[in-house]
Design a protein around this motif. Structure first.
Motif, PDB file in Angstrom:
ATOM      1  N   VAL A 246       0.789  -1.267   0.079  1.00  6.23           N
ATOM      2  CA  VAL A 246      -0.090   0.021   0.053  1.00  6.23           C
ATOM      3  C   VAL A 246       1.030   1.414  -0.046  1.00  6.23           C
ATOM      4  O   VAL A 246       0.506   2.288  -0.666  1.00  6.23           O
ATOM      5  CB  VAL A 246      -0.842  -0.022   1.167  1.00  6.23           C
ATOM      6  N   TYR A 247       2.089   1.276   0.757  1.00 10.52           N
ATOM      7  CA  TYR A 247       2.752   2.341   0.920  1.00 10.52           C
ATOM      8  C   TYR A 247       4.044   2.293  -0.115  1.00 10.52           C
ATOM      9  O   TYR A 247       4.730   3.062  -0.011  1.00 10.52           O
ATOM     10  CB  TYR A 247       3.584   2.521   2.262  1.00 10.52           C
ATOM     11  N   ASP A 248       3.897   1.584  -1.192  1.00 11.08           N
ATOM     12  CA  ASP A 248       4.825   1.551  -2.394  1.00 11.08           C
ATOM     13  C   ASP A 248       6.109   1.518  -2.147  1.00 11.08           C
ATOM     14  O   ASP A 248       7.226   2.033  -2.618  1.00 11.08           O
ATOM     15  CB  ASP A 248       4.620   2.891  -2.895  1.00 11.08           C
ATOM     16  N   VAL A 249       6.339   0.473  -0.966  1.00  8.86           N
ATOM     17  CA  VAL A 249       7.937   0.035  -0.776  1.00  8.86           C
ATOM     18  C   VAL A 249       7.937  -1.269  -1.137  1.00  8.86           C
ATOM     19  O   VAL A 249       7.327  -2.512  -0.472  1.00  8.86           O
ATOM     20  CB  VAL A 249       7.998  -0.006   0.916  1.00  8.86           C
ATOM     21  N   ASP A 250       9.112  -1.669  -2.131  1.00  9.17           N
ATOM     22  CA  ASP A 250       8.968  -2.891  -2.860  1.00  9.17           C
ATOM     23  C   ASP A 250       9.907  -3.855  -1.945  1.00  9.17           C
ATOM     24  O   ASP A 250      10.563  -3.395  -0.906  1.00  9.17           O
ATOM     25  CB  ASP A 250       9.398  -2.839  -4.141  1.00  9.17           C
ATOM     26  N   GLU A 251      10.232  -4.959  -2.463  1.00  9.62           N
ATOM     27  CA  GLU A 251      11.034  -5.883  -1.734  1.00  9.62           C
ATOM     28  C   GLU A 251      12.540  -5.576  -1.541  1.00  9.62           C
ATOM     29  O   GLU A 251      13.005  -5.845  -0.651  1.00  9.62           O
ATOM     30  CB  GLU A 251      10.994  -7.373  -2.605  1.00  9.62           C
ATOM     31  N   ALA A 252      12.934  -4.736  -2.699  1.00  7.48           N
ATOM     32  CA  ALA A 252      14.344  -4.107  -2.380  1.00  7.48           C
ATOM     33  C   ALA A 252      14.393  -2.827  -1.429  1.00  7.48           C
ATOM     34  O   ALA A 252      15.462  -2.386  -1.172  1.00  7.48           O
ATOM     35  CB  ALA A 252      14.878  -3.903  -3.595  1.00  7.48           C
ATOM     36  N   GLY A 253      13.202  -2.361  -0.884  1.00  4.85           N
ATOM     37  CA  GLY A 253      13.282  -1.215  -0.248  1.00  4.85           C
ATOM     38  C   GLY A 253      13.275   0.136  -1.188  1.00  4.85           C
ATOM     39  O   GLY A 253      13.154   1.192  -0.501  1.00  4.85           O
ATOM     40  N   LEU A 254      12.710   0.003  -2.561  1.00  2.00           N
ATOM     41  CA  LEU A 254      12.623   1.230  -3.376  1.00  2.00           C
ATOM     42  C   LEU A 254      11.190   1.587  -3.075  1.00  2.00           C
ATOM     43  O   LEU A 254      10.417   0.780  -2.949  1.00  2.00           O
ATOM     44  CB  LEU A 254      12.879   0.751  -4.616  1.00  2.00           C
ATOM     45  N   ASP A 255      11.119   2.970  -3.129  1.00  2.00           N
ATOM     46  CA  ASP A 255       9.954   3.489  -3.084  1.00  2.00           C
ATOM     47  C   ASP A 255       9.270   3.955  -4.550  1.00  2.00           C
ATOM     48  O   ASP A 255       9.864   3.568  -5.395  1.00  2.00           O
ATOM     49  CB  ASP A 255       9.489   4.623  -2.218  1.00  2.00           C
ATOM     50  N   ARG A 256       8.121   4.644  -4.498  1.00  2.00           N
ATOM     51  CA  ARG A 256       7.690   5.192  -5.844  1.00  2.00           C
ATOM     52  C   ARG A 256       8.517   5.833  -6.662  1.00  2.00           C
ATOM     53  O   ARG A 256       8.917   5.846  -7.977  1.00  2.00           O
ATOM     54  CB  ARG A 256       6.375   6.025  -5.672  1.00  2.00           C
ATOM     55  N   LEU A 257       9.224   6.789  -5.969  1.00  2.00           N
ATOM     56  CA  LEU A 257      10.151   7.820  -6.700  1.00  2.00           C
ATOM     57  C   LEU A 257      11.524   7.132  -7.090  1.00  2.00           C
ATOM     58  O   LEU A 257      11.839   7.416  -8.264  1.00  2.00           O
ATOM     59  CB  LEU A 257      10.587   8.920  -5.853  1.00  2.00           C
ATOM     60  N   ASP A 258      11.981   6.073  -6.363  1.00  2.00           N
ATOM     61  CA  ASP A 258      13.107   5.614  -6.690  1.00  2.00           C
ATOM     62  C   ASP A 258      12.711   4.738  -7.808  1.00  2.00           C
ATOM     63  O   ASP A 258      13.886   4.603  -8.841  1.00  2.00           O
ATOM     64  CB  ASP A 258      13.511   4.573  -5.724  1.00  2.00           C
ATOM     65  N   ARG A 259      11.426   4.047  -8.013  1.00  2.00           N
ATOM     66  CA  ARG A 259      11.399   3.080  -9.028  1.00  2.00           C
ATOM     67  C   ARG A 259      11.092   4.023 -10.405  1.00  2.00           C
ATOM     68  O   ARG A 259      11.380   3.597 -11.365  1.00  2.00           O
ATOM     69  CB  ARG A 259      10.151   2.270  -8.885  1.00  2.00           C
ATOM     70  N   SER A 260      10.544   5.099 -10.168  1.00  2.00           N
ATOM     71  CA  SER A 260      10.268   6.122 -11.378  1.00  2.00           C
ATOM     72  C   SER A 260      11.680   6.477 -11.771  1.00  2.00           C
ATOM     73  O   SER A 260      11.742   6.644 -13.161  1.00  2.00           O
ATOM     74  CB  SER A 260       9.511   7.310 -10.844  1.00  2.00           C
ATOM     75  N   VAL A 261      12.629   6.902 -11.031  1.00  2.00           N
ATOM     76  CA  VAL A 261      13.800   7.243 -11.644  1.00  2.00           C
ATOM     77  C   VAL A 261      14.752   6.279 -12.361  1.00  2.00           C
ATOM     78  O   VAL A 261      15.173   6.370 -13.477  1.00  2.00           O
ATOM     79  CB  VAL A 261      14.776   7.732 -10.389  1.00  2.00           C
ATOM     80  N   LEU A 262      14.565   4.812 -11.759  1.00  2.00           N
ATOM     81  CA  LEU A 262      15.007   3.671 -12.368  1.00  2.00           C
ATOM     82  C   LEU A 262      14.337   3.217 -13.527  1.00  2.00           C
ATOM     83  O   LEU A 262      14.998   3.250 -14.835  1.00  2.00           O
ATOM     84  CB  LEU A 262      14.991   2.516 -11.500  1.00  2.00           C
ATOM     85  N   ALA A 263      13.094   3.475 -13.547  1.00  2.00           N
ATOM     86  CA  ALA A 263      12.339   3.199 -14.795  1.00  2.00           C
ATOM     87  C   ALA A 263      12.557   4.137 -15.900  1.00  2.00           C
ATOM     88  O   ALA A 263      12.595   3.760 -17.095  1.00  2.00           O
ATOM     89  CB  ALA A 263      10.714   2.995 -14.376  1.00  2.00           C
ATOM     90  N   ALA A 264      12.549   5.378 -15.629  1.00  2.00           N
ATOM     91  CA  ALA A 264      13.090   6.518 -16.635  1.00  2.00           C
ATOM     92  C   ALA A 264      14.351   6.241 -17.260  1.00  2.00           C
ATOM     93  O   ALA A 264      14.602   6.408 -18.440  1.00  2.00           O
ATOM     94  CB  ALA A 264      13.001   7.836 -16.125  1.00  2.00           C
ATOM     95  N   LEU A 265      15.384   5.840 -16.384  1.00  2.00           N
ATOM     96  CA  LEU A 265      16.430   5.663 -16.805  1.00  2.00           C
ATOM     97  C   LEU A 265      16.710   4.441 -17.978  1.00  2.00           C
ATOM     98  O   LEU A 265      17.409   4.490 -18.882  1.00  2.00           O
ATOM     99  CB  LEU A 265      17.585   5.145 -15.560  1.00  2.00           C
ATOM    100  N   VAL A 266      16.036   3.466 -17.592  1.00  2.00           N
ATOM    101  CA  VAL A 266      15.856   2.207 -18.521  1.00  2.00           C
ATOM    102  C   VAL A 266      15.051   2.381 -19.712  1.00  2.00           C
ATOM    103  O   VAL A 266      15.361   2.326 -20.721  1.00  2.00           O
ATOM    104  CB  VAL A 266      15.553   0.836 -17.679  1.00  2.00           C
ATOM    105  N   ARG A 267      13.867   2.703 -19.470  1.00  2.00           N
ATOM    106  CA  ARG A 267      12.776   2.665 -20.477  1.00  2.00           C
ATOM    107  C   ARG A 267      13.082   3.935 -21.355  1.00  2.00           C
ATOM    108  O   ARG A 267      12.722   3.738 -22.591  1.00  2.00           O
ATOM    109  CB  ARG A 267      11.510   2.826 -19.793  1.00  2.00           C
ATOM    110  N   SER A 268      13.139   5.183 -20.670  1.00  2.00           N
ATOM    111  CA  SER A 268      13.318   6.282 -21.601  1.00  2.00           C
ATOM    112  C   SER A 268      14.572   6.533 -22.118  1.00  2.00           C
ATOM    113  O   SER A 268      14.617   7.114 -23.360  1.00  2.00           O
ATOM    114  CB  SER A 268      12.793   7.687 -20.761  1.00  2.00           C
ATOM    115  N   PHE A 269      15.616   6.087 -21.569  1.00  2.00           N
ATOM    116  CA  PHE A 269      16.770   6.538 -22.141  1.00  2.00           C
ATOM    117  C   PHE A 269      17.976   5.342 -22.382  1.00  2.00           C
ATOM    118  O   PHE A 269      18.962   5.437 -22.469  1.00  2.00           O
ATOM    119  CB  PHE A 269      17.688   7.300 -21.215  1.00  2.00           C
ATOM    120  N   GLY A 270      17.062   3.908 -22.452  1.00  2.00           N
ATOM    121  CA  GLY A 270      17.775   2.786 -22.777  1.00  2.00           C
ATOM    122  C   GLY A 270      18.798   2.524 -21.805  1.00  2.00           C
ATOM    123  O   GLY A 270      19.876   1.822 -22.244  1.00  2.00           O
TER     124      GLY A 270
END
Length: 340
Positions: A246-270
């Protein structure tokens, strides 16, 4: 014994703080070193050397400052580097100290230069020079300061000037906690908060707390809310996992913003390389937030890397998003390989 002045973090946070070195969990080397510094000074009847506490946020630097005052049986005066903009601000605080007091300056690396230069003299000779007037008619008035112990806390020891760093008699370097230590922290906090925390749930929360007691306690309070509202109040493994989802903390401890940064780096910038400013624009955040809040943990978790050309996603970062990194592709000198 004079009453210790504590910061207004709220009753909950203050109640979770350990009161003695014996109660403080983790950092065994720092606790041993501090015990020797404080015990030696008390046996000599002297004021302990000035102490610098260095390390990432949330590891207990403020708690240790409070413990130091408690162990010495003295008062704790608190301020922060950004609050000391003028030398007069520091002079007023120093002149009100009583012999043996502990002065705690959080974020000491952010002190204004005039205040820092005044602090040099106070730390070495227990006096300050107050300048009255301006121009050719200015007069310097020396004021004695009661012997005190300065405890400085910093998350960026490299940002301290050499003259200030050299005036500390002892520097404690604090490290991130192991999951087992965080479980101990959580069990202690659960007992104080009267939370029925199951061992498997404590292990789950500890594994998502980024090696930081402050985050572990924060997650425990949020899981407690979920358990009380949507369950019977007992924090089981299933309840902990549901609450953290519910609080967007995944198994590795990443929150919503962390995942957004990682996803942008991978998906938007290859996978990069890409500059932190461009990455911040992609997630709609300030570059300082990305660089100071998200990036340190993502780098420590091995999901992104800093290179001269910019930030790149590692194989672990790709796989965390459920994606396969391109074989044999080199980003900024780092070859990305699929995880074993």
């Amino acid at each position: 014994m004079r009453a210790t002045m504590i910061p207004g973090d709220g009753d909950t946070d203050s109640g979770l703080r350990p009161k003695t070195l014996e109660d403080f969990i983790g950092q065994p080397r720092v606790r041993e070193q501090l015990h020797l510094v404080l015990s030696g000074a008390m046996q000599r009847g002297a004021t302990p050397d000035h102490i610098l506490l260095s390390g990432p946020p949330g590891l207990g630097k403020t708690s240790l400052a409070m413990i130091i005052a408690t162990e010495l049986g003295t008062s704790l005066r608190l301020t922060s580097g950004p609050a000391l903009e003028r030398a007069g601000d520091l002079a007023a605080m120093l002149s009100n100290l009583v012999e043996g007091d502990v002065l705690f300056i959080d974020e000491i690396h952010r002190m204004a230069r005039p205040a820092e230069e005044m602090l040099y003299l106070a730390m070495e000779d227990f006096r300050v020079d107050v300048v009255v007037g301006k121009g050719p008619g200015a007069t310097s008035i020396p004021l004695d300061v009661a012997p005190f112990t300065l405890v400085g806390a910093t998350t960026r020891s490299g940002a301290l000037t050499g003259p200030l760093r050299d005036r500390f008699g002892f520097t404690a370097h604090m490290d991130f906690y192991e999951p087992a230590e965080l479980e101990h922290v959580l069990r202690r906090s659960a007992a104080i908060l009267d939370v029925d925390l199951q061992p498997s749930a404590a292990r789950e929360i500890a594994g998502r707390a980024r090696g930081t007691p402050r985050i572990a306690n924060r997650l425990l309070r949020r899981v407690r809310d979920y358990a009380e509202v949507r369950s019977d109040g007992t924090v089981t493994l299933a309840v902990a996992r549901a609450a953290l989802r519910v609080y967007d903390v995944d198994e590795a401890g990443l929150d919503r913003l962390d995942r957004s940064v990682l996803a942008a780096l991978v998906r938007s910038f290859g996978g990069g390389p890409v500059g932190v400013g461009t990455l911040a624009v992609a997630v709609g955040e300030e570059s300082g937030t990305v660089e100071e809040v998200c990036e340190p943990f993502l780098v420590r978790a091995g999901m992104i890397a800093r290179t001269p050309r910019g930030r790149v996603a590692t194989a672990a970062g790709w796989h965390h998003l459920g994606l396969t990194p391109p074989e044999g592709l080199v980003y900024g000198g780092i070859e990305v390989r699929p995880a074993d």
